[in-house]
Design a protein around this motif. Sequence first.
Motif, mmCIF file in Angstrom:
data_model
loop_
_atom_site.group_PDB
_atom_site.id
_atom_site.type_symbol
_atom_site.label_atom_id
_atom_site.label_comp_id
_atom_site.label_asym_id
_atom_site.label_seq_id
_atom_site.Cartn_x
_atom_site.Cartn_y
_atom_site.Cartn_z
ATOM 1 N N PRO A 166 -5.022 9.128 11.908
ATOM 2 C CA PRO A 166 -3.646 9.665 11.475
ATOM 3 C C PRO A 166 -3.670 10.290 10.186
ATOM 4 N N VAL A 167 -3.054 11.198 9.810
ATOM 5 C CA VAL A 167 -2.866 11.761 8.591
ATOM 6 C C VAL A 167 -1.653 10.730 7.851
ATOM 7 N N ILE A 168 -0.830 10.210 8.411
ATOM 8 C CA ILE A 168 -0.225 9.316 7.581
ATOM 9 C C ILE A 168 -0.929 7.936 6.893
ATOM 10 N N ASP A 169 -1.926 7.628 7.565
ATOM 11 C CA ASP A 169 -2.623 6.636 7.117
ATOM 12 C C ASP A 169 -3.632 7.076 5.916
ATOM 13 N N LEU A 170 -4.052 8.213 5.982
ATOM 14 C CA LEU A 170 -4.884 8.636 4.957
ATOM 15 C C LEU A 170 -4.116 9.066 3.765
ATOM 16 N N VAL A 171 -3.000 9.505 3.926
ATOM 17 C CA VAL A 171 -1.969 10.136 2.740
ATOM 18 C C VAL A 171 -1.683 8.752 2.078
ATOM 19 N N ARG A 172 -1.288 7.524 2.811
ATOM 20 C CA ARG A 172 -0.902 6.473 2.248
ATOM 21 C C ARG A 172 -1.862 6.050 1.235
ATOM 22 N N GLN A 173 -3.127 5.613 1.909
ATOM 23 C CA GLN A 173 -4.197 5.295 1.187
ATOM 24 C C GLN A 173 -4.332 6.088 -0.319
ATOM 25 N N ALA A 174 -4.433 7.272 -0.142
ATOM 26 C CA ALA A 174 -4.547 8.155 -1.415
ATOM 27 C C ALA A 174 -3.418 8.041 -2.293
ATOM 28 N N VAL A 175 -2.283 8.059 -1.919
ATOM 29 C CA VAL A 175 -1.236 7.976 -2.673
ATOM 30 C C VAL A 175 -1.043 6.507 -3.489
ATOM 31 N N PHE A 176 -1.497 5.499 -2.950
ATOM 32 C CA PHE A 176 -1.664 4.210 -3.627
ATOM 33 C C PHE A 176 -2.473 4.348 -4.567
ATOM 34 N N TRP A 177 -3.846 4.809 -4.560
ATOM 35 C CA TRP A 177 -4.690 5.034 -5.375
ATOM 36 C C TRP A 177 -4.519 5.965 -6.677
ATOM 37 N N THR A 178 -3.771 6.849 -6.149
ATOM 38 C CA THR A 178 -3.440 7.885 -7.324
ATOM 39 C C THR A 178 -2.315 7.468 -8.142
ATOM 40 N N LEU A 179 -1.410 6.868 -7.650
ATOM 41 C CA LEU A 179 -0.278 6.149 -8.208
ATOM 42 C C LEU A 179 -0.498 5.084 -9.140
ATOM 43 N N ILE A 180 -1.637 4.211 -8.861
ATOM 44 C CA ILE A 180 -2.040 3.050 -9.765
ATOM 45 C C ILE A 180 -2.695 3.824 -10.581
ATOM 46 N N LEU A 181 -3.434 5.051 -10.750
ATOM 47 C CA LEU A 181 -4.245 5.506 -11.687
ATOM 48 C C LEU A 181 -3.282 6.352 -12.545
ATOM 49 N N VAL A 182 -3.086 7.476 -11.921
ATOM 50 C CA VAL A 182 -2.159 8.537 -12.739
ATOM 51 C C VAL A 182 -0.931 8.078 -12.893
ATOM 52 N N GLY A 183 -0.285 7.277 -12.263
ATOM 53 C CA GLY A 183 1.108 6.946 -12.576
ATOM 54 C C GLY A 183 1.227 6.057 -13.928
ATOM 55 N N ILE A 184 0.348 5.111 -13.989
ATOM 56 C CA ILE A 184 0.191 4.135 -15.058
ATOM 57 C C ILE A 184 -0.259 4.963 -16.282
ATOM 58 N N ALA A 185 -1.244 5.996 -15.864
ATOM 59 C CA ALA A 185 -1.830 6.774 -17.217
ATOM 60 C C ALA A 185 -0.529 7.530 -17.789
ATOM 61 N N THR A 186 0.225 8.407 -16.873
ATOM 62 C CA THR A 186 1.308 9.107 -17.178
ATOM 63 C C THR A 186 2.351 8.292 -18.008
ATOM 64 N N LEU A 187 2.574 7.085 -17.437
ATOM 65 C CA LEU A 187 3.777 6.446 -18.210
ATOM 66 C C LEU A 187 3.265 5.906 -19.661
ATOM 67 N N LEU A 188 1.996 5.525 -19.672
ATOM 68 C CA LEU A 188 1.503 5.211 -20.908
ATOM 69 C C LEU A 188 1.263 6.326 -21.852
ATOM 70 N N SER A 189 0.845 7.382 -21.510
ATOM 71 C CA SER A 189 0.889 8.465 -22.397
ATOM 72 C C SER A 189 2.173 8.926 -22.878
ATOM 73 N N PHE A 190 3.192 8.796 -22.004
ATOM 74 C CA PHE A 190 4.529 9.590 -22.327
ATOM 75 C C PHE A 190 5.168 8.361 -23.491
#
Length: 326
Positions: free
Chosen positions: A92-116
Amino acid sequence: MRYIGRKLGFYLVAAWIAITLNFFLPRLIPGDPVAVIISKQQQTGTVPLGEADQLRRLLGLGSGSLAGQYGQYLNSLAHLRFGLSITVFPTPVIDLVRQAVFWTLILVGIATLLSFALGIALGTVTGWKRGSRLDAIVPATTLLTAVPYFWLALLLVYLFANTWQIFPAQGGFDPALDVGWNGAFISSAIQHSLLPAITLIVASVGGWLLGMRNMMVATLAEDYVVAAEAKGLTPLRVMAKYAARNAVLPSVSGFAVSIGFVVTGQIVMEQVFNYPGVGNLLFAAVQNQDYPLMQGIFLAISFAVLGANLLVDLLYGFIDPRTKEA
């Protein structure tokens, strides 16, 4: 409440437009995902009668007239059904998107907050002490901002992964480990995310620093800052409460856009590091003409951007009450 109601109304309309565009755009793109699957099946044998219609239902593409498909699409969204992925069929698409969003939020989200946070702090200090030696860091960080993400990522991989072997070169974790909330997996995930995170922070902190520094210089000439200094308030209080609080407003608007696009990841950066985030997943979906997966990703991106902008709009009204009167 009236201010919040206006904002909610605007973003509800924007969300409906995003949902509608997400329905029509894939149908305007040349090609048919069902035809792609049918052609692959024909290479290995005969295709049963009615297979195309069954695949359309499985993939969440709908059937019948365009209006009927739109109604089926809205009903599927209400039940969080996005169909099955062609790339990783029949997941299911929802499972793939949920997994990918989790990895992206952990990496890009924290990096964006720190850089800001780092950029705003450095910009505040350099703007307050304009003309001092601290101004020397502005050209250096601006130069790093002009460097493309992928070039900086490749350079860091060459130095820190291949030459000095400090960090892993690719992946989100060691594939030999079991995925789960255990010490070995979490340690491996952190180790694999450090180099991509450093790439994002180094490449983006200069933009926040330069913008905040220039706004601080302009704000320090305002009458209310001069009046605060004349009252004999401490320099720290003048800098933080009077100058920085007003100078940061344009950066907050820019941060809203950045935090919304966190969900997209950095497609090229994730390709360089082979990181299992949304950017990498979107690239795979486009390569495989996986329209259900593309729709799911685009919808997640749209709602992330709208949600982030709504939150920052409400925060903006708290920081600067004058916006509520507009």
